[in-house]
Scaffold this motif. Structure first.
Motif, PDB file in Angstrom:
ATOM      1  N   GLY A  78       0.820  -1.214   0.000  1.00 43.31           N
ATOM      2  CA  GLY A  78       0.000   0.000   0.000  1.00 43.31           C
ATOM      3  C   GLY A  78       0.853   1.263   0.000  1.00 43.31           C
ATOM      4  O   GLY A  78       2.043   1.219  -0.331  1.00 43.31           O
ATOM      5  N   GLN A  79       0.237   2.353   0.394  1.00 47.35           N
ATOM      6  CA  GLN A  79       0.875   3.666   0.244  1.00 47.35           C
ATOM      7  C   GLN A  79       1.645   4.112   1.485  1.00 47.35           C
ATOM      8  O   GLN A  79       1.791   5.296   1.721  1.00 47.35           O
ATOM      9  CB  GLN A  79      -0.200   4.709  -0.070  1.00 47.35           C
ATOM     10  N   THR A  80       2.107   3.184   2.293  1.00 46.08           N
ATOM     11  CA  THR A  80       2.743   3.595   3.544  1.00 46.08           C
ATOM     12  C   THR A  80       4.018   4.421   3.340  1.00 46.08           C
ATOM     13  O   THR A  80       4.746   4.232   2.365  1.00 46.08           O
ATOM     14  CB  THR A  80       3.077   2.372   4.428  1.00 46.08           C
ATOM     15  N   GLN A  81       4.278   5.322   4.261  1.00 48.83           N
ATOM     16  CA  GLN A  81       5.515   6.091   4.250  1.00 48.83           C
ATOM     17  C   GLN A  81       6.439   5.645   5.388  1.00 48.83           C
ATOM     18  O   GLN A  81       7.488   6.230   5.623  1.00 48.83           O
ATOM     19  CB  GLN A  81       5.208   7.595   4.429  1.00 48.83           C
ATOM     20  N   HIS A  82       6.017   4.596   6.120  1.00 51.03           N
ATOM     21  CA  HIS A  82       6.736   4.181   7.331  1.00 51.03           C
ATOM     22  C   HIS A  82       6.862   2.657   7.363  1.00 51.03           C
ATOM     23  O   HIS A  82       5.970   1.964   7.836  1.00 51.03           O
ATOM     24  CB  HIS A  82       5.999   4.665   8.578  1.00 51.03           C
ATOM     25  N   LEU A  83       7.965   2.168   6.829  1.00 50.97           N
ATOM     26  CA  LEU A  83       8.151   0.725   6.713  1.00 50.97           C
ATOM     27  C   LEU A  83       9.566   0.356   7.149  1.00 50.97           C
ATOM     28  O   LEU A  83      10.523   1.055   6.834  1.00 50.97           O
ATOM     29  CB  LEU A  83       7.910   0.308   5.258  1.00 50.97           C
ATOM     30  N   ILE A  84       9.681  -0.722   7.886  1.00 50.52           N
ATOM     31  CA  ILE A  84      11.010  -1.212   8.274  1.00 50.52           C
ATOM     32  C   ILE A  84      11.155  -2.644   7.764  1.00 50.52           C
ATOM     33  O   ILE A  84      10.249  -3.467   7.935  1.00 50.52           O
ATOM     34  CB  ILE A  84      11.215  -1.171   9.806  1.00 50.52           C
ATOM     35  N   TYR A  85      12.280  -2.909   7.118  1.00 57.13           N
ATOM     36  CA  TYR A  85      12.576  -4.255   6.650  1.00 57.13           C
ATOM     37  C   TYR A  85      13.682  -4.816   7.534  1.00 57.13           C
ATOM     38  O   TYR A  85      14.750  -4.212   7.656  1.00 57.13           O
ATOM     39  CB  TYR A  85      13.039  -4.216   5.185  1.00 57.13           C
ATOM     40  N   VAL A  86      13.421  -5.964   8.146  1.00 55.76           N
ATOM     41  CA  VAL A  86      14.437  -6.622   8.970  1.00 55.76           C
ATOM     42  C   VAL A  86      14.836  -7.912   8.264  1.00 55.76           C
ATOM     43  O   VAL A  86      13.969  -8.721   7.912  1.00 55.76           O
ATOM     44  CB  VAL A  86      13.892  -6.963  10.381  1.00 55.76           C
ATOM     45  N   GLY A 134      20.004  -7.411   9.976  1.00 59.52           N
ATOM     46  CA  GLY A 134      20.106  -5.977   9.702  1.00 59.52           C
ATOM     47  C   GLY A 134      18.735  -5.416   9.410  1.00 59.52           C
ATOM     48  O   GLY A 134      17.759  -6.168   9.284  1.00 59.52           O
ATOM     49  N   ALA A 135      18.659  -4.105   9.290  1.00 55.71           N
ATOM     50  CA  ALA A 135      17.364  -3.498   8.988  1.00 55.71           C
ATOM     51  C   ALA A 135      17.538  -2.320   8.053  1.00 55.71           C
ATOM     52  O   ALA A 135      18.594  -1.681   8.013  1.00 55.71           O
ATOM     53  CB  ALA A 135      16.673  -3.035  10.277  1.00 55.71           C
ATOM     54  N   GLY A 136      16.509  -2.067   7.258  1.00 59.66           N
ATOM     55  CA  GLY A 136      16.418  -0.862   6.439  1.00 59.66           C
ATOM     56  C   GLY A 136      15.188  -0.107   6.914  1.00 59.66           C
ATOM     57  O   GLY A 136      14.122  -0.701   7.072  1.00 59.66           O
ATOM     58  N   ILE A 137      15.354   1.170   7.159  1.00 65.33           N
ATOM     59  CA  ILE A 137      14.277   1.956   7.770  1.00 65.33           C
ATOM     60  C   ILE A 137      13.788   3.036   6.812  1.00 65.33           C
ATOM     61  O   ILE A 137      14.566   3.895   6.392  1.00 65.33           O
ATOM     62  CB  ILE A 137      14.787   2.607   9.077  1.00 65.33           C
ATOM     63  N   ILE A 138      12.517   2.951   6.450  1.00 63.84           N
ATOM     64  CA  ILE A 138      11.887   4.002   5.653  1.00 63.84           C
ATOM     65  C   ILE A 138      10.983   4.785   6.608  1.00 63.84           C
ATOM     66  O   ILE A 138      10.071   4.205   7.208  1.00 63.84           O
ATOM     67  CB  ILE A 138      10.997   3.439   4.518  1.00 63.84           C
ATOM     68  N   SER A 139      11.247   6.063   6.767  1.00 67.24           N
ATOM     69  CA  SER A 139      10.431   6.880   7.661  1.00 67.24           C
ATOM     70  C   SER A 139      10.048   8.150   6.923  1.00 67.24           C
ATOM     71  O   SER A 139      10.911   8.780   6.298  1.00 67.24           O
ATOM     72  CB  SER A 139      11.241   7.197   8.926  1.00 67.24           C
ATOM     73  N   HIS A 140       8.775   8.515   6.958  1.00 62.75           N
ATOM     74  CA  HIS A 140       8.287   9.680   6.220  1.00 62.75           C
ATOM     75  C   HIS A 140       8.686   9.605   4.746  1.00 62.75           C
ATOM     76  O   HIS A 140       9.013  10.622   4.128  1.00 62.75           O
ATOM     77  CB  HIS A 140       8.795  10.992   6.848  1.00 62.75           C
ATOM     78  N   GLY A 141       8.716   8.393   4.201  1.00 63.15           N
ATOM     79  CA  GLY A 141       9.019   8.228   2.790  1.00 63.15           C
ATOM     80  C   GLY A 141      10.481   8.445   2.423  1.00 63.15           C
ATOM     81  O   GLY A 141      10.803   8.635   1.251  1.00 63.15           O
ATOM     82  N   ARG A 142      11.369   8.419   3.415  1.00 65.23           N
ATOM     83  CA  ARG A 142      12.806   8.528   3.150  1.00 65.23           C
ATOM     84  C   ARG A 142      13.531   7.342   3.766  1.00 65.23           C
ATOM     85  O   ARG A 142      13.167   6.890   4.861  1.00 65.23           O
ATOM     86  CB  ARG A 142      13.423   9.808   3.759  1.00 65.23           C
ATOM     87  N   LEU A 143      14.580   6.891   3.105  1.00 67.78           N
ATOM     88  CA  LEU A 143      15.444   5.880   3.702  1.00 67.78           C
ATOM     89  C   LEU A 143      16.320   6.577   4.740  1.00 67.78           C
ATOM     90  O   LEU A 143      17.044   7.525   4.422  1.00 67.78           O
ATOM     91  CB  LEU A 143      16.323   5.230   2.628  1.00 67.78           C
ATOM     92  N   VAL A 198       6.243  -3.691   9.545  1.00 72.86           N
ATOM     93  CA  VAL A 198       7.566  -4.283   9.770  1.00 72.86           C
ATOM     94  C   VAL A 198       7.612  -5.575   8.960  1.00 72.86           C
ATOM     95  O   VAL A 198       6.804  -6.481   9.174  1.00 72.86           O
ATOM     96  CB  VAL A 198       7.823  -4.589  11.266  1.00 72.86           C
ATOM     97  N   ILE A 199       8.538  -5.616   8.008  1.00 73.23           N
ATOM     98  CA  ILE A 199       8.718  -6.813   7.184  1.00 73.23           C
ATOM     99  C   ILE A 199       9.874  -7.607   7.770  1.00 73.23           C
ATOM    100  O   ILE A 199      10.919  -7.031   8.081  1.00 73.23           O
ATOM    101  CB  ILE A 199       9.123  -6.430   5.735  1.00 73.23           C
ATOM    102  N   ILE A 200       9.705  -8.899   7.930  1.00 77.24           N
ATOM    103  CA  ILE A 200      10.834  -9.738   8.346  1.00 77.24           C
ATOM    104  C   ILE A 200      11.133 -10.724   7.228  1.00 77.24           C
ATOM    105  O   ILE A 200      10.292 -11.560   6.874  1.00 77.24           O
ATOM    106  CB  ILE A 200      10.544 -10.480   9.663  1.00 77.24           C
TER     107      ILE A 200
END
Ligand code: ZN
Length: 319
Positions: A125-133, A140-149, A259-261
């Protein structure tokens, strides 16, 4: 002329490349084994071969190449610092690839690339707040917050694997004790099981491992746990529950929506996701955790490769 983007997912065992159109849809892909210990020049040669195959006749239309690589690395300069699984020297990947290909190249660590891939193309969907673990050999993790890495001052943000959750816990490759990675990674799960088995030669794990202690992997532990082996269940639960603590910390710090794992260990499915969700339900503060979804990657094993393409496309990144 049509515009294309290329991506390479540089893994410890395989390198995978793809060409995508301007919408990010994959047009062609190719892959090869990553041979270890060959030195940076040879690794770059192999990468050029693989991405060359993927680019094919569309090469002239390629606007940018994105590379997801194992850290530690500096995303500004695109230098990999002696990536232990690949080679012992530093690899100025961006410079070497740009010189050879005559293309702009963006390099970032694989978890950050996968986060971009899941964010743009994972069907969340259109989320601007996603974390991939990612939970595989490392964590490790990649953090998308407010549509920015979010990659921080030194472009290294997101190292959830090296946050300490047990100061008296097992030693970690980084030199500390009780890091999330030292408890939850695939190799740590295997190590814990091997240590617990000691001289025991019977039981479900040993049978699944073909009777050999060094055949005990995280998959073996997961399978034995699924079949009701008590020791395996205890070990896998401890790893999953500890990952849950890490996820709670991420939720408290960043207030993600999703949060994606992903990664090899996440293929254990409910065995991993169950205790993580349980830990979040039980211990996360209610407002930050409200409505947060914890899911497997929408792109499955392609998260890293699609992520490299997303990196080339440049959405959500500042450099
Ligand atoms: Zn560590």
């Amino acid at each position: 002329m049509a515009i294309y983007y290329a991506g390479i997912d540089l893994g410890g065992t395989r390198m995978r490349a793809a060409l995508a159109d301007s919408e990010g849809k994959m047009v062609r892909r190719s892959d090869a084994l990553t041979e270890r210990g060959l030195g940076s020049e040879r690794i770059v040669e192999r990468m050029i071969e693989v991405v060359g195959e993927a680019m094919g006749g569309e090469r002239a239309g390629v606007a940018c190449l994105g590379v997801g690589a194992p850290g530690p690395l500096d995303a500004r300069t695109g230098v990999l610092f002696h990536p232990v699984n690949l080679t012992t020297d530093d690899v100025p990947l961006k410079e070497l690839l740009e010189d050879r290909l005559g293309l702009p190249v963006r390099v970032h660590n694989d978890a950050n690339a996968a986060a971009l891939g899941e964010w743009l193309f994972g069907g969340h969907g259109q989320t601007q707040h996603l974390i991939y673990v990612t939970v595989s050999t490392g964590v490790g993790a990649g953090i998308i917050s407010h549509g920015r890495l979010i990659d921080g001052f030194n472009t290294t943000a997101g190292e959830i694997g090296h946050t300490v959750v047990d100061p008296n816990g097992p030693p970690c490759g980084c030199g500390n004790r009780g890091c999330v990675e030292a408890i939850c990674s695939g190799s740590s799960i295997a190590r814990a099981a091997t240590a617990a088995l000691g001289t025991v030669t019977a039981g479900r794990m040993m049978t699944l491992a073909g009777g050999k202690l060094d055949g005990v992997t995280a998959e073996v532990v997961a399978q034995a746990a699924r079949e009701g082996d008590e020791l395996a269940s205890r070990i896998f639960f401890h790893a999953a529950d500890t990952l849950g603590i890490a996820v709670v910390n991420l939720i408290h710090l960043f207030s993600p929506e999703i949060v994606i794992i992903g990664g090899g260990v996440a293929e254990a499915g409910d065995l991993l996701f169950g205790p993580v969700r349980e830990r979040v339900l039980r211990t996360a503060m209610s407002l930050p955790a409200l409505g947060v979804r914890i899911r497997p990657p929408g792109l499955g094993q392609d998260a890293g490769l699609v992520g490299a393409i997303a990196l080339a496309m440049g959405a959500g990144i500042d450099r």
